[in-house]
Design an enzyme around this catalytic site. Structure first.
Site, PDB file in Angstrom:
ATOM      1  NE  ARG A  27      -2.243  -0.494   3.892  1.00 37.30           N
ATOM      2  CZ  ARG A  27      -2.118  -1.354   4.903  1.00 37.30           C
ATOM      3  NH1 ARG A  27      -1.091  -1.260   5.744  1.00 37.30           N
ATOM      4  NH2 ARG A  27      -2.998  -2.299   5.091  1.00 37.30           N
ATOM      5  CB  ALA A  64      13.161  12.568   1.620  1.00 38.49           C
ATOM      6  CE1 TYR A 134      17.512  14.638   0.368  1.00 39.55           C
ATOM      7  CE2 TYR A 134      19.607  14.195  -0.717  1.00 39.55           C
ATOM      8  CZ  TYR A 134      18.307  13.833  -0.428  1.00 39.55           C
ATOM      9  OH  TYR A 134      17.801  12.662  -0.940  1.00 39.55           O
ATOM     10  N   GLY A 183      21.208  18.502 -30.754  1.00 36.81           N
ATOM     11  CA  GLY A 183      22.019  18.400 -31.956  1.00 36.81           C
ATOM     12  C   GLY A 183      23.091  19.464 -32.037  1.00 36.81           C
TER      13      GLY A 183
END
Length: 309
Positions: A27, A64, A134, A183
């Site tokens: 779940r 997170a 972080y 390109g």
């Protein structure tokens, strides 16, 4: 039953597709109504996870606070800690009380650091050297989870991926794809760096590999593709996956770096020109895991030209 947090995210959606393809019961949990998942609201140190944890045997924690390009928080580290540390440990404590037997935490290579020297990939045994909020918050969450495992007996497994790419990827990798498929000639012919990255299908395969593996309990694993391309090689591979020509010319990396820094893009210079590689020998030796898809397969899937089976 497996609970997947961050169910609406890039990795979460890919993981649930992988679990479903293997007939595994799961779940998802998400913050918002209308997603088809168990709604838990904002992730904080006080979030009630009881409904999501009912009948759950394994938690895979992907949710997170990730990198914020235009940071508005007064104290960014505190903002990262609130979600990545406090909310994570709150979930883990409730999981242990609910009888969950394994908690899998998606961390980040940023716990190791931001760069490697040629021939010296990161290993799990290296001293952590996170440099931003972080990475610091992910390290603190790892430490807290492993300590909790010792207190409760709940098996904790940590995975540290580098940059993750695949169908629907956004942010820096999406920008690189756009650049590589124009390109236009690009100045990376003389760049000899190496970058580890991981295709999302390889990451989900590794996550599933650690489930219910006694050898994975209490372990930290670095997870990545087998290849470590230079930026020039990666541009060439992306263009090939898109069926486009790759045109590159050689400019000294120091010139490219100086130009990017002049335009206020010093962090981009590090990502494009610096090396960051990881050694995945530990997960291979302990669990027998090797990435099932090559870089070329992952890039073709990312660009929608040939998804891996």
């Amino acid at each position: 039953m497996i609970l997947v947090t961050g169910a609406t995210g890039f990795v979460g959606q890919a993981l649930m597709r992988d679990l479903a393809s293997r007939g595994m019961a799961y779940r998802g949990a998400s913050r918002r109504q209308g997603t088809g998942h168990v709604v838990v609201g904002d992730m904080t140190g006080d979030t009630d996870w009881s409904a999501a944890l009912a009948g759950t045997e394994i938690v895979i924690h992907l949710a997170a606070r990730t990198h914020v390009l235009n940071e508005t928080a007064t104290d960014p580290l505190a903002a990262y800690r609130a979600v990545n540390v406090d909310a994570t440990l709150n979930l883990a404590r409730q999981a242990a009380r609910a009888g969950v037997r394994q908690f899998v935490f998606l961390s980040s290579v940023k716990v190791n650091g931001e760069r490697t020297l040629p021939g010296h990939p990161f290993r799990e045994s290296d001293p952590p050297r996170p440099e931003d909020g972080y990475g610091i918050s992910k390290r603190e969450a790892e430490d807290g989870l492993l300590a909790l495992a010792g207190e409760t007996g709940m098996a904790v497994t940590v995975l540290r991926p580098p940059l993750v790419y695949g169908p629907g990827v956004k942010a820096n990798f999406a920008s690189l794809v756009r650049l590589s498929t124009t390109g236009l000639p690009l100045p990376f012919g003389a760049v000899r760096n190496e970058r580890s990255l991981v295709y999302v299908g390889n990451l989900t395969d590794a996550i599933i590999r650690v489930l219910d593996q006694p050898a994975a309990a209490g372990q930290v694993f670095l997870v990545a593709d087998a290849e470590r391309p230079s930026i020039g090689a990666l541009v060439t591979e992306i263009a090939a996956a898109a069926g486009k020509p790759a045109r590159q010319f050689s400019v000294p990396p120091s010139w490219i770096s100086a130009a990017l820094k002049f335009w206020g893009r010093g962090a981009m210079a590090e990502r494009l020109l610096g090396s960051l590689t990881v050694d995945t020998g530990k997960i291979h030796s302990l669990l027998g895991w090797t990435p099932p898809s090559s870089l070329q397969d992952g890039l073709r899937a990312t660009l929608g030209s040939e998804p891996p089976a």
